[in-house]
Design a protein around this motif. Structure first.
Motif, PDB file in Angstrom:
ATOM      1  N   VAL A 133       0.827  -1.200   0.000  1.00 39.16           N
ATOM      2  CA  VAL A 133       0.000   0.000   0.000  1.00 39.16           C
ATOM      3  C   VAL A 133       0.865   1.255   0.000  1.00 39.16           C
ATOM      4  CG1 VAL A 133      -1.782   1.279   1.264  1.00 39.16           C
ATOM      5  CG2 VAL A 133      -1.913  -1.210   1.088  1.00 39.16           C
ATOM      6  N   ARG A 134       2.015   1.181   0.660  1.00 35.83           N
ATOM      7  CA  ARG A 134       2.906   2.348   0.658  1.00 35.83           C
ATOM      8  C   ARG A 134       3.352   2.690  -0.753  1.00 35.83           C
ATOM      9  NH1 ARG A 134       3.648   6.938   3.328  1.00 35.83           N
ATOM     10  NH2 ARG A 134       5.437   7.959   2.367  1.00 35.83           N
ATOM     11  N   ALA A 135       3.651   1.670  -1.545  1.00 37.27           N
ATOM     12  CA  ALA A 135       4.064   1.912  -2.928  1.00 37.27           C
ATOM     13  C   ALA A 135       2.962   2.623  -3.702  1.00 37.27           C
ATOM     14  CB  ALA A 135       4.419   0.584  -3.605  1.00 37.27           C
ATOM     15  N   LEU A 136       1.715   2.218  -3.490  1.00 43.03           N
ATOM     16  CA  LEU A 136       0.594   2.873  -4.161  1.00 43.03           C
ATOM     17  C   LEU A 136       0.436   4.315  -3.681  1.00 43.03           C
ATOM     18  CD1 LEU A 136      -1.929  -0.100  -3.966  1.00 43.03           C
ATOM     19  CD2 LEU A 136      -0.914   0.822  -6.064  1.00 43.03           C
ATOM     20  N   ALA A 137       0.596   4.531  -2.378  1.00 42.79           N
ATOM     21  CA  ALA A 137       0.468   5.881  -1.826  1.00 42.79           C
ATOM     22  C   ALA A 137       1.555   6.800  -2.369  1.00 42.79           C
ATOM     23  CB  ALA A 137       0.516   5.838  -0.304  1.00 42.79           C
ATOM     24  N   GLU A 138       2.778   6.302  -2.461  1.00 48.28           N
ATOM     25  CA  GLU A 138       3.859   7.142  -2.975  1.00 48.28           C
ATOM     26  C   GLU A 138       3.688   7.434  -4.461  1.00 48.28           C
ATOM     27  OE1 GLU A 138       7.853   6.396  -1.958  1.00 48.28           O
ATOM     28  OE2 GLU A 138       7.452   6.526   0.203  1.00 48.28           O
ATOM     29  N   ALA A 139       2.944   6.574  -5.156  1.00 44.23           N
ATOM     30  CA  ALA A 139       2.665   6.811  -6.573  1.00 44.23           C
ATOM     31  C   ALA A 139       1.480   7.750  -6.762  1.00 44.23           C
ATOM     32  CB  ALA A 139       2.399   5.486  -7.279  1.00 44.23           C
ATOM     33  N   GLY A 140       0.841   8.149  -5.649  1.00 50.74           N
ATOM     34  CA  GLY A 140      -0.211   9.150  -5.744  1.00 50.74           C
ATOM     35  C   GLY A 140      -1.590   8.708  -5.324  1.00 50.74           C
ATOM     36  N   ALA A 141      -1.758   7.487  -4.818  1.00 50.14           N
ATOM     37  CA  ALA A 141      -3.087   7.014  -4.413  1.00 50.14           C
ATOM     38  C   ALA A 141      -3.580   7.784  -3.191  1.00 50.14           C
ATOM     39  CB  ALA A 141      -3.061   5.524  -4.109  1.00 50.14           C
ATOM     40  N   THR A 142      -4.836   8.204  -3.247  1.00 48.45           N
ATOM     41  CA  THR A 142      -5.503   8.781  -2.080  1.00 48.45           C
ATOM     42  C   THR A 142      -6.622   7.867  -1.587  1.00 48.45           C
ATOM     43  OG1 THR A 142      -6.982  10.049  -3.525  1.00 48.45           O
ATOM     44  CG2 THR A 142      -4.984  11.158  -2.740  1.00 48.45           C
ATOM     45  N   LEU A 143      -6.908   6.814  -2.354  1.00 50.53           N
ATOM     46  CA  LEU A 143      -7.961   5.861  -2.020  1.00 50.53           C
ATOM     47  C   LEU A 143      -7.477   4.454  -2.351  1.00 50.53           C
ATOM     48  CD1 LEU A 143     -10.894   4.964  -1.385  1.00 50.53           C
ATOM     49  CD2 LEU A 143     -11.485   5.598  -3.740  1.00 50.53           C
ATOM     50  N   ILE A 144      -7.583   3.556  -1.377  1.00 46.44           N
ATOM     51  CA  ILE A 144      -7.216   2.156  -1.554  1.00 46.44           C
ATOM     52  C   ILE A 144      -8.460   1.297  -1.345  1.00 46.44           C
ATOM     53  CG2 ILE A 144      -5.787   0.241  -0.740  1.00 46.44           C
ATOM     54  CD1 ILE A 144      -4.140   2.503  -1.948  1.00 46.44           C
TER      55      ILE A 144
END
Length: 299
Positions: free
Chosen positions: A166-177
């Motif tokens: 999830v951290r990888a997704l957040a650092e790529a710009g995710a605001t919603l998981i």
């Protein structure tokens, strides 16, 4: 990005008699989500396994039942794509095990946009049941979906219990998981829920759990499933004190609705009492995050 309403399903699996019954059920659910104002509807992990009831010859055989789904995948995806367009809604369809070119099955969650675009996230980390009994293979890359609603990541069930994904997704710009889930015990349900809330805290973003529920003793792939949908954020500025944006009632079928506002994520990361997102790298140590592929689903 503007705020929007999200609907997370507490989805009951049923022993359906035909694909037409399945299609009618999915449209009824999507129509109810749309009537509630939802712009994104999230279905659970392995909810598509109810389609195994359509092949009585394989329903008692774990491996034959997932193989039998292969002939229906295109129909299932066509159904969801059509509903996304008809209702003007993004739909995260219930995941399915899909046989890929190497002959292995992988757990696919698919996100359909109302403009006709779609994409797939494969589950990355397999549970013991998936490894030891189903022989489901793991996916490789993470996908970040760039949509008209913002950047959305999917961490399927067990995956949301692993911080680096999830951290990888957040650092790529995710605001919603999105965390579609399927758990056969309350222990499993709470493990996923604790993971979802932890990911919302440490990444200062929204995380949404959508479970499959109900009795499905007629298929060895599911059995009895427990859960409640939840929409979570960090317990900080602009969010509820406990971080619970919305929660459903355990094992009760229906939608759970909540507002997703990307501006709140930006604000809490900028002005919150703590900066978990910004301070992540101060933990020390050298960590390589998983690779993320950006997929454009925007209009």
């Amino acid at each position: 990005m503007s705020a929007f309403i999200l609907a997370a399903a507490q989805y009951p699996v049923e022993q359906l008699a035909s694909f037409a019954d399945y299609a009618a059920k999915i449209e009824r659910w999507v129509a109810e989500a749309a009537a509630g104002g939802a712009k994104l509807a999230v279905f659970p992990e392995y909810g598509g396994m109810e389609l195994t009831a359509l092949d009585p010859a394989s329903v008692d055989d774990l491996h034959a039942s997932i193989a039998a789904l292969g002939a229906l995948v295109e129909q299932v995806d066509s159904l969801h794509a059509g509903l996304a367009a008809r209702y003007g809604m993004h739909i995260c369809a219930a995941s399915l095990p899909v046989r890929e070119a190497d002959g292995r099955f992988r757990n696919h969650a698919r996100l359909f946009a109302p403009n006709g675009k779609s994409g797939t996230q494969r589950k990355i980390v397999m549970t013991r049941f998936e490894r030891e009994e189903w022989d489901i293979a793991s996916g490789a890359a993470l996908t970040l979906f760039d949509t008209d609603l913002g950047r959305i990541g999917i961490a399927i069930c067990y995956d949301v219990e692993f911080p680096l994904l999830v951290r990888a997704l957040a650092e790529a710009g995710a605001t919603l998981i999105l965390a579609p889930s399927a758990t056969d015990s309350l222990h499993g349900f709470h493990r996923v829920r604790v993971g979802a809330r932890a990911r919302a805290l440490e990444n200062q973003c929204y995380v949404v759990q959508s479970p499959v529920i109900g009795e499905a003793e007629w298929t060895p792939s599911l059995g009895t499933s427990h859960g409640a949908a939840g929409i979570f954020g960090p317990p900080d500025l602009g969010f509820p004190a406990d971080g619970n944006v919305a929660q459903g009632e355990l094992d009760r079928p229906g939608w759970v609705f909540g507002e997703i506002d990307p501006a709140r994520v930006e604000r809490v990361r900028r002005e919150g009492a703590v900066f978990n997102h910004a301070h992540w790298h101060e933990q020390g140590g050298s960590v390589t995050l998983p690779r993320v592929e950006l997929l454009d689903l925007r209009s």
